[in-house]
Enzyme design. Structure first.
Site, short mmCIF file in Angstrom:
data_model
loop_
_atom_site.label_atom_id
_atom_site.label_comp_id
_atom_site.label_asym_id
_atom_site.label_seq_id
_atom_site.Cartn_x
_atom_site.Cartn_y
_atom_site.Cartn_z
CD GLN A 1 39.65 35.02 34.95
OE1 GLN A 1 40.49 33.83 35.15
NE2 GLN A 1 40.19 36.22 35.26
CB THR B 1 38.43 38.89 32.95
OG1 THR B 1 38.28 37.97 34.08
CG2 THR B 1 39.53 40.09 33.61
CG HIS C 1 41.58 42.35 38.33
ND1 HIS C 1 40.84 41.76 37.11
CD2 HIS C 1 42.55 41.58 38.70
CE1 HIS C 1 41.43 40.52 36.96
NE2 HIS C 1 42.71 40.54 37.74
CG ASP D 1 35.18 40.71 41.86
OD1 ASP D 1 35.57 42.00 41.62
OD2 ASP D 1 35.53 39.85 41.20
NE ARG E 1 44.21 40.86 47.39
CZ ARG E 1 43.71 41.94 46.53
NH1 ARG E 1 42.53 42.04 46.91
NH2 ARG E 1 44.53 42.64 45.93
#
Length: 418
Positions: A150, A178, A315, A346, A370
């Site tokens: 990333q 990102t 996000h 995501d 998470r």
């Protein structure tokens, strides 16, 4: 990964015969509850928290509730093929690990432990640009296993190039840029604690290990000492511990503080534009993935600029409160762009059934965030492995019970509006 579901059931139930229960719960609610109990207030605020009033986080989950799986019977398929082909490479499952910054809040050497867990389960890990271990350490821990990197676009273009070059050298299979964090969102859980991990030197290991960043930090003019409080002393000690090198040498050096201040100044570029992104094809040989896309026009522009894939993502609800659910955006973008562009997804994935639903709505693969961090908090590397294994097992069992023998068979016809 044929038979992953039955293998997992057998393993857990056989251990149950011996009186052993899983350390990592099989359901997300209990996983979350135990992880919260195992985490500090600062860690939980950062990892579990979201933007504003949490409406985007809730919306991400509510979106899954608007779709129901419609099982088909007597498919005759004994085995399932969970593999997918992404960006020229074969992946054992459609599950990747999303980049999560400042992971050491949930456990020491977080990124290395996650990397080992990813390698052990055959899962691609997207190294976080805001990681707590340098990408080279994570790559070494993974051997030949698949990893991506990333990128947060820095204000310093030389640092952008340096990070890209290091990712290439570390064997990254793709560069994931990102787009949705050019500035930090309003995150009340962190704000109420006055807690930003990066200000303590947590989550900046990709920077302090980078030659260009160290050059910038070394040239930074010395700053006058601020107000001396107990909190300031604790922060200085945290910076010292988290900086590369020996603690006592760091304590006598201005480098830890200079690194933190330099990071906060330049880590992300608020002026990031499509003109910046248009330079990527000349700056890297890696496939380019743009993360944070929620509008069909942005997705079209990304592919027009030569992106190989996009990640439909808000996000995890951490940037804008009251934003569109990522799953709703996925449906709109897939309908607008057709079947060919590679869309990853995501934000809101918790279970194998969620993975199935996202794939049916047009995702080529999904990124898990998470839940695996909660596994890390509970049991380190083994905890991450267990979370991955559980999600993949449930996906496999869902496919078996829904009559879908492979990923290509998971289409929108497998769902109904709930």
């Amino acid at each position: 990964m044929s038979g992953a579901g039955l293998a997992r059931l057998s393993s857990i139930y056989r251990q149950g015969v011996l009186g052993r229960r899983p350390v990592v719960p099989a359901d997300f609610a209990e996983l979350e509850r135990r992880a919260r109990r195992a985490s500090s207030a600062r860690a939980w605020a950062y990892v579990a928290g979201g933007a504003g009033e949490g409406r985007t986080m809730r919306r991400n989950r509510e979106a899954f509730g608007r779709w129901a799986i419609v099982p088909r019977m007597a498919s005759g398929a004994v085995d399932r093929d969970l593999s997918v082909r992404l960006l020229g490479a074969r992946h054992g499952t459609p599950l990747l690990l999303a980049p999560v910054g400042a992971g050491a809040l949930m456990g020491a050497d977080s990124d290395v432990k996650i990397a080992r867990a990813a390698a052990a389960t055959g899962t691609t890990y997207v190294f976080s640009n805001q990681g707590c271990n340098p990408m080279e350490e994570c790559a070494a821990a993974m051997g030949d296993a698949s990893r991506w990197f990333q990128l947060y676009w820095s204000k310093d273009e030389g640092l952008v190039d340096s990070l890209i070059a290091r990712a290439e050298a570390a064997g990254a299979g793709a560069l994931v840029v990102t787009l949705d964090t050019t500035v930090l969102g309003w995150r009340p859980q962190d704000l109420n604690l006055g807690s930003l991990p990066f200000s303590r030197g947590e989550g900046i290991a990709q920077y302090t290990s980078d030659p260009r960043f160290r050059e910038i930090a070394a040239a930074r003019p010395a700053q006058p000492a601020g107000e001396v409080t107990l909190g300031a002393i604790r922060t200085l000690l945290a910076m010292t511990r988290n900086h590369p090198g020996g603690f006592w040498n760091n304590l006598r050096s201005p480098a830890p503080r200079a690194s933190v201040e330099t990071f906060l100044d330049i880590y992300s570029n608020p002026g990031l534009s499509w003109d910046h992104l248009a330079t990527l094809r000349d700056r890297t040989r890696l496939p380019v993935v743009l993360k944070g896309i929620l509008h069909p026009d942005d997705a079209r522009r990304a592919f027009d600029l030569g992106a190989d894939a996009v990640v439909v993502s808000n996000h995890g609800g951490r940037q804008i409160d009251n934003a569109i659910a990522s799953l709703d955006a996925l449906v709109t973008i897939r309908d607008a762009l057709g079947p060919d562009p590679v869309l990853l997804f995501d934000s809101g994935i918790r279970t194998g059934a969620d993975v199935f639903t996202a794939l049916a709505l047009g995702a080529n693969a999904v990124l898990l965030g998470r839940p695996y961090m909660y596994g890390l908090a509970l049991a380190g590397q083994r905890g991450v492995e267990d979370v991955i294994t559980n999600v993949v097992a449930e996906l496999d069992l869902t496919m078996a019970l829904a009559g879908t023998p492979d990923i290509a068979a998971i289409t929108r016809s497998a769902l109904a509006a709930a």
